[in-house]
Design a protein around this motif. Structure first.
Motif, PDB file in Angstrom:
ATOM      1  N   HIS A   1       0.909  -1.098  -0.120  1.00 12.34           N
ATOM      2  CA  HIS A   1       0.026  -0.044   0.044  1.00 12.34           C
ATOM      3  C   HIS A   1       0.991   1.216  -0.012  1.00 12.34           C
ATOM      4  CE1 HIS A   1      -3.951  -1.788   0.844  1.00 12.34           C
ATOM      5  NE2 HIS A   1      -3.166  -2.871   1.575  1.00 12.34           N
ATOM      6  N   THR A   2       0.443   2.460  -0.444  1.00 12.57           N
ATOM      7  CA  THR A   2       1.017   3.721  -0.520  1.00 12.57           C
ATOM      8  C   THR A   2       1.168   4.137   0.979  1.00 12.57           C
ATOM      9  OG1 THR A   2      -0.047   3.788  -2.651  1.00 12.57           O
ATOM     10  CG2 THR A   2       1.144   5.745  -1.562  1.00 12.57           C
ATOM     11  N   ARG A   3       2.486   4.284   1.426  1.00 15.20           N
ATOM     12  CA  ARG A   3       2.758   5.118   2.598  1.00 15.20           C
ATOM     13  C   ARG A   3       2.724   6.465   2.474  1.00 15.20           C
ATOM     14  NH1 ARG A   3       1.638   2.312   7.162  1.00 15.20           N
ATOM     15  NH2 ARG A   3       3.143   2.934   8.453  1.00 15.20           N
ATOM     16  N   ILE A   4       3.606   6.862   1.563  1.00 17.09           N
ATOM     17  CA  ILE A   4       4.239   8.224   1.668  1.00 17.09           C
ATOM     18  C   ILE A   4       4.339   8.396   0.251  1.00 17.09           C
ATOM     19  CG2 ILE A   4       6.221   9.848   1.846  1.00 17.09           C
ATOM     20  CD1 ILE A   4       6.947   7.867   4.372  1.00 17.09           C
ATOM     21  N   ILE A   5       3.758   9.703  -0.365  1.00 20.85           N
ATOM     22  CA  ILE A   5       3.834  10.300  -1.550  1.00 20.85           C
ATOM     23  C   ILE A   5       4.592  11.651  -1.440  1.00 20.85           C
ATOM     24  CG2 ILE A   5       2.600  11.250  -3.471  1.00 20.85           C
ATOM     25  CD1 ILE A   5       0.287   9.205  -3.015  1.00 20.85           C
ATOM     26  N   ASN A   6       5.711  11.695  -2.222  1.00 24.84           N
ATOM     27  CA  ASN A   6       6.123  13.141  -2.276  1.00 24.84           C
ATOM     28  C   ASN A   6       6.359  13.370  -3.610  1.00 24.84           C
ATOM     29  OD1 ASN A   6       7.937  15.228  -1.801  1.00 24.84           O
ATOM     30  ND2 ASN A   6       9.562  14.109  -0.976  1.00 24.84           N
TER      31      ASN A   6
END
Length: 149
Positions: free
Chosen positions: A99-104
């Motif tokens: 799953h996506t944890r961090i989007i930068n």
């Protein structure tokens, strides 16, 4: 036979690591096959051994962002690319699924409406310095850090 000493050594390592005794009377050929399999399993690269898959909803939403909000193709969030290599995305495993944890995605010249709703595991989003007209982060229950300007 010098070759048998290596295989006996590998067998001893297996028995030590698993703390399980094996049948002591192996034929030479079965001992060779066992040791070869043990060597191959020991030295597999991490990606080959990965059994988890990516959350299909999150993956398709990020691919859509790559298609519609990234006219210069900076993010490389394409259908045929490995999500582990996607710029600005950090994945985490939850219930055997990535799953996506961090989007930068700061300063990536993204445009338009950005829909990142229902990313249940997303904890941090940095979308500073883009040309976004709207941002949907609804139903992101774990989102604790949001940076948008």
């Amino acid at each position: 036979m010098k070759n048998n000493s290596f295989f006996k050594f590998m067998l001893n390592i297996y028995m030590f690591m698993t703390n399980k005794p094996l049948i002591k009377h192996f034929s030479t050929s079965s001992l060779h096959i066992f040791c070869l399999a043990l060597c191959l399993l020991t030295f597999l690269p991490p990606d080959t051994a990965r059994s988890q898959s990516y959350d299909p909803t999150e993956k398709s939403k990020l691919q859509y962002v790559g298609l519609t909000n990234d006219p210069k193709g900076i993010l490389n969030w394409k259908i045929d690319s490995d999500p582990a290599t996607w710029i600005g995305v950090t994945w985490g495993v939850f219930n055997d699924t990535y799953h996506t944890r961090i989007i930068n995605i700061d300063n990536k010249n993204l445009i338009g409406d950005l829909n990142l709703s229902e990313f249940n595991i997303l904890s941090s989003l940095n979308a500073n310095y883009n040309l976004l007209t709207s941002l949907d982060v609804s139903d992101n229950t774990n989102l604790t850090a949001l940076e948008v300007s």
